[in-house]
Design an enzyme around this catalytic site. Sequence first.
Site, PDB file in Angstrom:
ATOM      1  CE  LYS A  30      -4.303  -1.987   1.377  1.00 32.94           C
ATOM      2  NZ  LYS A  30      -5.295  -2.240   2.420  1.00 32.94           N
ATOM      3  NE  ARG A  54      -7.880  -8.364   0.615  1.00 36.16           N
ATOM      4  CZ  ARG A  54      -7.439  -7.633  -0.394  1.00 36.16           C
ATOM      5  NH1 ARG A  54      -6.405  -6.829  -0.252  1.00 36.16           N
ATOM      6  NH2 ARG A  54      -8.042  -7.687  -1.568  1.00 36.16           N
TER       7      ARG A  54
HETATM    8  N1  HH2 Z   1      -7.417  -3.787   0.984  1.00 28.33           N
HETATM    9  C1  HH2 Z   1      -7.806  -3.812  -0.294  1.00 28.33           C
HETATM   10  C2  HH2 Z   1      -8.932  -4.555  -0.706  1.00 28.33           C
HETATM   11  N2  HH2 Z   1      -9.609  -5.299   0.178  1.00 28.33           N
HETATM   12  N3  HH2 Z   1      -9.900  -6.101   2.387  1.00 28.33           N
HETATM   13  C3  HH2 Z   1      -9.526  -6.132   3.677  1.00 28.33           C
HETATM   14  N4  HH2 Z   1     -10.179  -6.892   4.549  1.00 28.33           N
HETATM   15  N5  HH2 Z   1      -8.448  -5.396   4.116  1.00 28.33           N
HETATM   16  C4  HH2 Z   1      -7.727  -4.601   3.285  1.00 28.33           C
HETATM   17  O1  HH2 Z   1      -6.775  -3.939   3.756  1.00 28.33           O
HETATM   18  C5  HH2 Z   1      -8.104  -4.552   1.899  1.00 28.33           C
HETATM   19  C6  HH2 Z   1      -9.225  -5.325   1.478  1.00 28.33           C
HETATM   20  C7  HH2 Z   1      -7.020  -3.056  -1.309  1.00 28.33           C
HETATM   21  O2  HH2 Z   1      -6.000  -3.873  -1.855  1.00 28.33           O
HETATM   22  P1  HH2 Z   1      -6.089  -4.598  -3.275  1.00 28.33           P
HETATM   23  O3  HH2 Z   1      -7.203  -5.586  -3.304  1.00 28.33           O
HETATM   24  O4  HH2 Z   1      -4.758  -5.172  -3.602  1.00 28.33           O
HETATM   25  O5  HH2 Z   1      -6.337  -3.424  -4.287  1.00 28.33           O
HETATM   26  P2  HH2 Z   1      -7.629  -2.958  -5.098  1.00 28.33           P
HETATM   27  O6  HH2 Z   1      -8.672  -2.562  -4.110  1.00 28.33           O
HETATM   28  O7  HH2 Z   1      -7.129  -1.805  -5.924  1.00 28.33           O
HETATM   29  O8  HH2 Z   1      -8.099  -4.120  -5.935  1.00 28.33           O
END
Ligand code: HH2
Length: 270
Positions: A216, A250
């Site tokens: 992040k 995660r």
């Molecule tokens: N962060 C993201 C998405 N889902 N869920 C939980 N429980 N906790 C988190 O910190 C979290 C989450 C964002 O990360 P990512 O899925 O890699 O990115 P994007 O939302 O751009 O797909």
Amino acid sequence: MHPLLARPFAVMGIVNVTPDSFYDGGRYADAALAVEHACALAAEGASILDIGGESTRPGAAPVSAEEECRRVLPVIEAVVRKTGVPVSVDTAKSAVALRAFEAGATWLNDVSAGRFDPALPGIAAAGGCPVVLMHSRETPATMQARPFYADVVAQVKQELLARVSVFTAAGVHKDDIVLDPGIGFAKRLEDNLVLLRRLGDLVALGYPVCVGASRKSFVGAITGRDKDGRLAGSLAAVAPAWYAGARLFRVHDVKETLDVLKVLDAVARA
Ligand code: HH2
């Protein structure tokens, strides 16, 4: 408590079936590639695979339930069939959650903690499955405009407990609830850092805690690295969270995170 959360640690592998996720957007937008990636994360030791079809990065464009289903359902079905690893669906929409459960998902991960879709808590209750309730405010489009907290830990706790009440009132069992501070969601750099440093306060509420710090932007703000160079910084964030009592991580990088957790756990047991 779900057996996975009774372990000293568990890693949730991220599978983004999206064109625009902040780190891996477009890499696994194709279903076959997403399934292959999920199988690789399972082979690396992921305890659960989190499959999502809508980016929640700051400023991301919303996606319809139909499009989200089109993206995630074939991937969920194939991953359940091929890996036997539990699958969580990363969605804030009840229609997507319902169909994902039918396709074989057995966990729900909701970055809105039910704020975006009032029908979601009922669907979660009917699913009878663990639910990750993540803290955020507003929407991905607006959440980073002016985040402000007088006391970020107290406010995140209070706001998450309010969401817990909504889910338990809808019939979700307390034992099925996992809390997540929502690193990078409606948070300033200092908010993310204080939440990690004082994560024990969240753990003390008595619910299992999940943390998502992987690659992040706060890691980039500290290290000066772009998303491709943030592995070491992301791994560093695992340590204080684990010491504070978080048990579910995660992450994009499963085997590296597992190595860190194995060493932390071995030292703690020595
Ligand atoms: N962060 C993201 C998405 N889902 N869920 C939980 N429980 N906790 C988190 O910190 C979290 C989450 C964002 O990360 P990512 O899925 O890699 O990115 P994007 O939302 O751009 O797909």
